[in-house]
Write a protein that holds these residues in place. Structure first.
Motif, PDB file in Angstrom:
ATOM      1  N   ALA A   1       0.844  -1.204   0.000  1.00  0.00           N
ATOM      2  CA  ALA A   1       0.000   0.000   0.000  1.00  0.00           C
ATOM      3  C   ALA A   1       0.872   1.245   0.000  1.00  0.00           C
ATOM      4  O   ALA A   1       0.582   2.217  -0.711  1.00  0.00           O
ATOM      5  CB  ALA A   1      -0.931   0.002   1.216  1.00  0.00           C
ATOM      6  N   TRP A   2       1.958   1.223   0.778  1.00  0.00           N
ATOM      7  CA  TRP A   2       2.843   2.390   0.807  1.00  0.00           C
ATOM      8  C   TRP A   2       3.512   2.595  -0.552  1.00  0.00           C
ATOM      9  O   TRP A   2       3.584   3.726  -1.042  1.00  0.00           O
ATOM     10  CB  TRP A   2       3.907   2.270   1.906  1.00  0.00           C
ATOM     11  CG  TRP A   2       4.769   3.477   1.888  1.00  0.00           C
ATOM     12  CD1 TRP A   2       4.504   4.685   2.455  1.00  0.00           C
ATOM     13  CD2 TRP A   2       6.011   3.635   1.192  1.00  0.00           C
ATOM     14  NE1 TRP A   2       5.505   5.581   2.165  1.00  0.00           N
ATOM     15  CE2 TRP A   2       6.436   4.964   1.390  1.00  0.00           C
ATOM     16  CE3 TRP A   2       6.794   2.786   0.417  1.00  0.00           C
ATOM     17  CZ2 TRP A   2       7.624   5.452   0.852  1.00  0.00           C
ATOM     18  CZ3 TRP A   2       7.977   3.278  -0.121  1.00  0.00           C
ATOM     19  CH2 TRP A   2       8.374   4.603   0.098  1.00  0.00           C
ATOM     20  N   LEU A   3       3.986   1.520  -1.159  1.00  0.00           N
ATOM     21  CA  LEU A   3       4.624   1.653  -2.472  1.00  0.00           C
ATOM     22  C   LEU A   3       3.672   2.244  -3.501  1.00  0.00           C
ATOM     23  O   LEU A   3       4.069   3.081  -4.314  1.00  0.00           O
ATOM     24  CB  LEU A   3       5.138   0.292  -2.958  1.00  0.00           C
ATOM     25  CG  LEU A   3       6.416  -0.204  -2.295  1.00  0.00           C
ATOM     26  CD1 LEU A   3       6.637  -1.683  -2.601  1.00  0.00           C
ATOM     27  CD2 LEU A   3       7.618   0.630  -2.720  1.00  0.00           C
ATOM     28  N   ALA A   4       2.411   1.850  -3.458  1.00  0.00           N
ATOM     29  CA  ALA A   4       1.425   2.367  -4.419  1.00  0.00           C
ATOM     30  C   ALA A   4       1.194   3.864  -4.216  1.00  0.00           C
ATOM     31  O   ALA A   4       1.175   4.634  -5.188  1.00  0.00           O
ATOM     32  CB  ALA A   4       0.108   1.597  -4.281  1.00  0.00           C
ATOM     33  N   VAL A   5       1.027   4.289  -2.962  1.00  0.00           N
ATOM     34  CA  VAL A   5       0.827   5.725  -2.703  1.00  0.00           C
ATOM     35  C   VAL A   5       2.093   6.501  -3.034  1.00  0.00           C
ATOM     36  O   VAL A   5       2.034   7.583  -3.632  1.00  0.00           O
ATOM     37  CB  VAL A   5       0.382   5.974  -1.245  1.00  0.00           C
ATOM     38  CG1 VAL A   5       0.421   7.456  -0.904  1.00  0.00           C
ATOM     39  CG2 VAL A   5      -1.016   5.418  -1.032  1.00  0.00           C
ATOM     40  N   ASN A   6       3.245   5.968  -2.676  1.00  0.00           N
ATOM     41  CA  ASN A   6       4.509   6.639  -2.993  1.00  0.00           C
ATOM     42  C   ASN A   6       4.653   6.836  -4.502  1.00  0.00           C
ATOM     43  O   ASN A   6       5.049   7.910  -4.958  1.00  0.00           O
ATOM     44  CB  ASN A   6       5.680   5.818  -2.440  1.00  0.00           C
ATOM     45  CG  ASN A   6       7.011   6.498  -2.654  1.00  0.00           C
ATOM     46  OD1 ASN A   6       7.310   7.527  -2.050  1.00  0.00           O
ATOM     47  ND2 ASN A   6       7.829   5.926  -3.524  1.00  0.00           N
ATOM     48  N   ALA A   7       4.307   5.813  -5.280  1.00  0.00           N
ATOM     49  CA  ALA A   7       4.409   5.910  -6.748  1.00  0.00           C
ATOM     50  C   ALA A   7       3.470   6.993  -7.291  1.00  0.00           C
ATOM     51  O   ALA A   7       3.847   7.749  -8.193  1.00  0.00           O
ATOM     52  CB  ALA A   7       4.109   4.561  -7.388  1.00  0.00           C
ATOM     53  N   ARG A   8       2.262   7.065  -6.748  1.00  0.00           N
ATOM     54  CA  ARG A   8       1.317   8.091  -7.222  1.00  0.00           C
ATOM     55  C   ARG A   8       1.754   9.486  -6.778  1.00  0.00           C
ATOM     56  O   ARG A   8       1.665  10.451  -7.542  1.00  0.00           O
ATOM     57  CB  ARG A   8      -0.098   7.785  -6.734  1.00  0.00           C
ATOM     58  CG  ARG A   8      -0.734   6.598  -7.438  1.00  0.00           C
ATOM     59  CD  ARG A   8      -2.212   6.446  -7.127  1.00  0.00           C
ATOM     60  NE  ARG A   8      -2.518   6.201  -5.732  1.00  0.00           N
ATOM     61  CZ  ARG A   8      -2.548   5.008  -5.150  1.00  0.00           C
ATOM     62  NH1 ARG A   8      -2.245   3.931  -5.846  1.00  0.00           N
ATOM     63  NH2 ARG A   8      -2.879   4.891  -3.873  1.00  0.00           N
ATOM     64  N   ALA A   9       2.210   9.584  -5.530  1.00  0.00           N
ATOM     65  CA  ALA A   9       2.609  10.894  -4.999  1.00  0.00           C
ATOM     66  C   ALA A   9       3.824  11.450  -5.733  1.00  0.00           C
ATOM     67  O   ALA A   9       3.960  12.659  -5.882  1.00  0.00           O
ATOM     68  CB  ALA A   9       2.903  10.789  -3.494  1.00  0.00           C
TER      69      ALA A   9
END
Length: 148
Positions: free
Chosen positions: A60-68
């Protein structure tokens, strides 16, 4: 007491320009005591904050980090291996890795994060020779939650 530092020497800028370099990023150091009392956090309605749980929050963190950081040449390209490499560092402490969540469709969704690290801990074995210094390692907000 807090303070900000910016080292921006005109001579350095001229030398870099003369050598054909151009500035693409500026880093600031903002400082405050690690032991000073902080005011209570004020969160938007429905938002909660908790600490990162290695293994459970990785994807979940990797997904948000990629979008951010979709347009950032380094931060937005992190893989699970990159995250695990950071978690194996002597400075990693999940107690300083905060996740902001909001309930969406009945389920908590990660909407942002604030990852800190502390250098110079007496127990880190790195021999920094100074009092602990905190660093905001990275802060990110999912674009879908921006300005909310």
């Amino acid at each position: 007491m807090s303070s900000a530092y910016r080292i921006d020497l005109a001579e350095s800028a001229l030398m870099a320009e003369h050598l054909g370099f151009q500035r693409i990023r500026v880093l600031f150091q903002l400082r405050r005591s690690l032991s000073a009392t902080l005011p209570p956090a004020v969160l938007p309605d429905g938002v909660t904050v908790r600490t990162f749980q290695p293994g459970a929050d990785d994807e979940a963190w990797l997904a948000v980090n990629a979008r951010a950081f979709a347009t950032h040449p380094e931060q937005g390209q992190w893989t699970l291996q990159d995250l695990r490499q950071r978690m194996a560092e002597h400075w990693f402490d999940p107690a300083g890795f905060f996740l902001a969540e909001k309930e969406i469709d009945g389920h908590p969704q990660l909407i942002g994060f604030h990852w800190t690290k502390v250098h110079g801990q007496p127990s880190d074995g790195q021999g920094h020779g100074h009092e602990p210094i905190g660093e905001v390692y990275v802060v990110g907000v999912d674009p879908s939650a921006d300005r909310k």
